[in-house]
Design an enzyme around this catalytic site. Structure first.
Site, PDB file in Angstrom:
ATOM      1  N   SER A  64      98.747  50.019  61.481  1.00  0.00           N
ATOM      2  CA  SER A  64      99.190  51.225  62.192  1.00  0.00           C
ATOM      3  C   SER A  64     100.700  51.183  62.402  1.00  0.00           C
ATOM      4  O   SER A  64     101.306  52.214  62.709  1.00  0.00           O
ATOM      5  CB  SER A  64      98.471  51.345  63.544  1.00  0.00           C
ATOM      6  OG  SER A  64      98.565  50.133  64.271  1.00  0.00           O
ATOM      7  N   ASP A 102      96.676  42.541  59.987  1.00  0.00           N
ATOM      8  CA  ASP A 102      96.000  43.399  59.014  1.00  0.00           C
ATOM      9  C   ASP A 102      96.478  43.087  57.604  1.00  0.00           C
ATOM     10  O   ASP A 102      97.691  42.970  57.364  1.00  0.00           O
ATOM     11  CB  ASP A 102      96.360  44.878  59.293  1.00  0.00           C
ATOM     12  CG  ASP A 102      95.242  45.629  59.979  1.00  0.00           C
ATOM     13  OD1 ASP A 102      94.072  45.212  59.873  1.00  0.00           O
ATOM     14  OD2 ASP A 102      95.542  46.651  60.619  1.00  0.00           O
ATOM     15  N   LYS A 132      92.750  40.645  59.311  1.00  0.00           N
ATOM     16  CA  LYS A 132      91.754  41.718  59.413  1.00  0.00           C
ATOM     17  C   LYS A 132      91.763  42.513  58.110  1.00  0.00           C
ATOM     18  O   LYS A 132      92.824  42.721  57.528  1.00  0.00           O
ATOM     19  CB  LYS A 132      92.061  42.650  60.592  1.00  0.00           C
ATOM     20  CG  LYS A 132      91.058  43.816  60.716  1.00  0.00           C
ATOM     21  CD  LYS A 132      91.145  44.505  62.055  1.00  0.00           C
ATOM     22  CE  LYS A 132      92.184  45.577  62.159  1.00  0.00           C
ATOM     23  NZ  LYS A 132      92.084  46.685  61.179  1.00  0.00           N
ATOM     24  N   GLU A 201      85.486  51.374  64.627  1.00  0.00           N
ATOM     25  CA  GLU A 201      86.427  52.456  64.967  1.00  0.00           C
ATOM     26  C   GLU A 201      85.822  53.830  64.719  1.00  0.00           C
ATOM     27  O   GLU A 201      85.196  54.073  63.681  1.00  0.00           O
ATOM     28  CB  GLU A 201      87.711  52.322  64.125  1.00  0.00           C
ATOM     29  CG  GLU A 201      88.675  53.489  64.376  1.00  0.00           C
ATOM     30  CD  GLU A 201      90.080  53.305  63.836  1.00  0.00           C
ATOM     31  OE1 GLU A 201      90.379  52.236  63.268  1.00  0.00           O
ATOM     32  OE2 GLU A 201      90.890  54.242  64.001  1.00  0.00           O
TER      33      GLU A 201
HETATM   34  O1  KIV Z   1      95.978  49.199  62.405  1.00  0.00           O
HETATM   35  C1  KIV Z   1      95.510  49.170  63.550  1.00  0.00           C
HETATM   36  O2  KIV Z   1      96.227  49.270  64.556  1.00  0.00           O
HETATM   37  C2  KIV Z   1      94.063  49.031  63.694  1.00  0.00           C
HETATM   38  C3  KIV Z   1      93.479  49.227  65.055  1.00  0.00           C
HETATM   39  C4  KIV Z   1      93.558  50.637  65.442  1.00  0.00           C
HETATM   40  C5  KIV Z   1      92.122  48.681  65.148  1.00  0.00           C
HETATM   41  O3  KIV Z   1      93.400  48.775  62.748  1.00  0.00           O
END
Ligand code: KIV
Length: 283
Positions: A64, A102, A132, A201
């Site tokens: 994000s 991520d 993640k 989500e």
């Molecule tokens: O990228 C992100 O911030 C996310 C969260 C919203 C779970 O994947």
């Protein structure tokens, strides 16, 4: 828990002196299934990590950041170098939370081997504890491959923003029986493959409850259910940095309002030659 940081601004803003704190571990998070709710927020910078760390169990360097920090329209354009630079900053700024990073779109979907190479680079160059990735059953072999090779994986099902072009938008998922059944099967597949936690989500609430009951690992909800084992929000949403407030967000402050007020006051004082004052001058 209270942890205080002394920020040594006489030398550098980048090197706070924390009281000794032991960092939480992935197994400690796994044990929280059905127990004390897990607190997770996103963080993208060292200073924000310092501020959030005492209050969180997990800090997510989410992709994000593409939208929040870089002004991109989707997370699809986020690069691995961006994730590594921000991930390393968040690790430097945190002492207690497990830092999860991520894997960006296009760096892991190809094969478990490709995912391993990307994830290994992320952990090596940032010092984070886990990665993640988005996706359900199709990513299960990758979750298994990484987990068995010492890379803890947080999985992410339901609304998966990296798939926005296929999904056609960011609406809640699982409204039809067929879609709900598929998302539940996805959740079970990645959990059985060994993910240590699972972000759920943007799904209808009963589905989030069903997933939480069905999987052995903790679920972390965002637009999901209070029944999840933990909750996550994008920190800038939670702080009120943006005018647009999605349904699943609660604004706990109005940081944009504070910044606007401060910038307005600063500009007025500069224009009036009322800043700097004697107090800021070297005599
Ligand atoms: O990228 C992100 O911030 C996310 C969260 C919203 C779970 O994947």
């Amino acid at each position: 828990m209270s942890t205080t940081f002394t920020l040594d601004t006489s030398t550098s803003r980048a090197h706070p002196v924390p009281e000794p704190v032991r960092r939480l571990t992935v197994p400690a998070i796994q044990k929280r299934k059905g127990g004390e709710p897990i607190v997770m927020l996103t963080a993208y910078t060292a200073r924000m990590a310092q501020l959030l760390d005492p209050h969180c169990d997990l800090l997510l360097v989410g992709d994000s950041l593409g939208q929040v920090i870089y002004g991109l329209d989707t997370t699809v354009k986020v690069t691995l170098d961006m994730m590594i630079a921000h991930g390393a900053a968040v690790v430097r700024g945190s002492y207690r939370s497990v830092v999860v990073i991520d894997l960006p779109f296009g760096t892991y979907e190809d094969s478990p081997e490709a995912a391993f190479r990307t994830a290994a680079r992320v952990l090596r160059e940032t010092g984070a504890a886990a990665v993640k990735l988005e996706g359900g059953a199709v990513m299960a072999p990758t979750v298994k491959f990484l987990s068995e090779r010492g890379i803890p994986v947080m999985a992410h099902v339901g609304l998966t923003p990296q798939a926005v072009n296929a999904l056609g938008g960011y609406g809640a998922r699982g409204r039809s029986e067929a879609e709900a059944a598929k998302i539940l099967a996805d959740a079970k597949a990645v959990a059985e493959a060994g993910c240590f936690a699972l972000v759920v989500e943007g799904v209808v609430e009963p589905l989030a409850v069903a997933i939480t009951e069905a999987v052995a690992c903790p679920t972390i909800g965002i637009g999901a259910s209070p029944a999840c084992d933990g909750q996550v929000l994008v920190v800038d949403d939670m702080l009120g940095m943006f005018e647009r407030v999605p349904r699943f967000v609660e604004r706990f402050d109005d940081l944009a309002g504070h910044i606007t007020a401060a910038a307005t006051e600063y500009a007025a004082r500069v224009r009036a030659r009322a800043f700097p004052t004697d107090a800021q001058l070297y005599r």
